[in-house]
Write an enzyme that holds these catalytic residues in place. Structure first.
Site, short mmCIF file in Angstrom:
data_model
loop_
_atom_site.label_atom_id
_atom_site.label_comp_id
_atom_site.label_asym_id
_atom_site.label_seq_id
_atom_site.Cartn_x
_atom_site.Cartn_y
_atom_site.Cartn_z
CE1 TYR A 138 37.69 40.26 41.27
CE2 TYR A 138 36.56 42.06 42.38
CZ TYR A 138 36.63 41.14 41.35
OH TYR A 138 35.64 41.10 40.42
CE LYS A 189 42.91 27.14 33.15
NZ LYS A 189 42.12 26.47 32.08
CG ASP A 221 38.80 25.68 31.06
OD1 ASP A 221 38.64 25.03 32.13
OD2 ASP A 221 39.67 25.37 30.22
CG ASP A 245 33.29 39.63 38.87
OD1 ASP A 245 32.18 40.09 39.18
OD2 ASP A 245 34.03 40.13 38.00
CG ASP A 249 28.03 39.33 35.75
OD1 ASP A 249 27.67 39.49 36.94
OD2 ASP A 249 28.28 40.26 34.98
#
Ligand code: IPM
Ligand code: MG
Length: 356
Positions: A138, A189, A221, A245, A249
């Site tokens: 970001y 990851k 994942d 982020d 959600d």
């Protein structure tokens, strides 16, 4: 104590109004606050040509806590990126050093049917996503677009985390887990990204200071899959800005009612910005349809994390539970057999329940 109130755009004004009524109603509980409002997001742009006006930022810096509604609207979609409402949000997070973003996903038993998952998978779900909020891809430099040697355009961003950034968010994660069910799952990851290899090393290292917390690691994942397969295996999920982020959600949807979820973004001194997880919902703005409960619950988080008044926080949470039990529902969480109410009526009901 000073609270900067930034209603923002869309339904921001109306949900903030109800949250302020609730704040007013718990004022007796050891809380003495001064409230000042300012514009952010599209409202900031309309008023002063800037999604984070200088005066808003200085008000927020001087305050002990910030209560935010929501930002964004279709009328701002064509603006250059620096002027878009969400830049107001990203800049205030960075400027105030709000690196720890707490996003609880809590399923109220009255609303378990509203989830897209089978009720038994989400019943009593109570998980906390802890998202690092001021680093990662970001904010990493360099970023931009350039011409390659072959003459085509190329876009690029930089994912990066310093050891100290990872360390401080990890400490927050272990501390929160210690106050809950003592399980921390760090998501990364590390099978692909160097940033994640460092993340995992540092989190593991910090974990040695918290021997009573069960630390696990999961690739992002797999975490995305596990969240919809068996979400109750998680207690606290610790992750970086970008993965957080996305996963937050996803987690919010498990509850079936994004209109119910509050969030807190804290700095190292527990100064915080509190906002609902949902957006500005321009399509229903000004129609008395919005659910004010996420913003009201954000006030409870503010009382808990910044002001340390746990009793008042729980009073608000209990009052919200009570209005749900009474069967009151804004349209977003309405089901047959319940009573549909508007934004203001929902605020009325919470204020009334606080008096019980
Ligand atoms: C969020 C939002 C923001 C983010 C956007 C609006 C910049 O999606 O708070 O999760 O990506 O952080
Ligand atoms: Mg998001």
């Amino acid at each position: 104590m000073k609270i900067a109130v930034l209603p923002g755009d869309g339904i921001g004004q109306e949900i903030i109004q109800q949250a302020l009524r609730v704040l007013g109603a718990v004022r007796g509980d050891g809380l003495d606050v001064e409230i000042e409002q300012a514009a952010i997001g599209g409202a900031g742009y309309d008023e002063q040509g800037d999604p984070l006006p200088v005066s808003t930022l200085s008000l927020a810096k001087a305050a002990d806590a910030v209560l935010l509604g929501a930002v964004g609207g279709p009328q701002y979609d064509e603006l250059p990126r620096a002027m878009r409402p969400e830049q107001g949000l990203l800049r205030i997070r960075k400027e105030l050093g709000l690196f720890a973003n707490l996003r609880p996903a809590l399923v109220y038993k009255e609303l378990a049917e509203a989830s897209s998952l089978k009720p038994e998978l989400v019943e009593n779900l109570d998980l906390m996503i802890l998202r690092e909020l001021t680093g990662d891809i970001y904010f990493g430099q360099p970023r931009g677009q350039r011409q390659t040697d072959s003459g085509q355009r190329e876009g690029f961003d930089t994912m990066k985390y310093s050891e100290s950034e990872i360390r401080r968010i990890a400490h927050v994660g272990f501390t929160i887990a210690g106050k809950r069910n003592r399980k921390l799952c760090s998501v990364d990851k590390a099978n692909v990204l160097d940033t994640s290899i460092l993340w995992r090393e540092v989190v593991t290292d910090v974990g040695k200071e918290y021997p009573d917390i069960e630390l696990s690691h999961m690739y992002v994942d797999n975490a995305a899959m596990q969240l919809v397969r068996a979400p109750k295996q998680f207690d606290v999920v610790l992750t970086g800005n970008m993965f957080g982020d996305i996963l937050s959600d996803e987690a919010s949807m498990l509850t079936g009612s994004i209109g119910m979820l509050p969030s807190a973004s804290l700095d190292a001194q527990n100064k915080g910005l509190y906002e609902p997880v949902h957006g500005s919902a321009p399509d229903i703005a000004g129609k008395d349809l919005a659910n004010p409960l996420a913003t009201i619950l954000s006030v409870a988080m503010m009382l808990r994390y910044t002001f340390g008044i746990e009793a008042a926080a729980q009073r608000i949470e209990k009052a919200v539970g009570s209005v749900l039990q009474q069967g009151l529902r804004t349209p977003d969480i309405y089901q047959e057999g319940t009573t549909k109410v508007g934004t203001v009526q929902m605020g009325d009901a919470v204020v009334a329940a606080l008096g019980e």
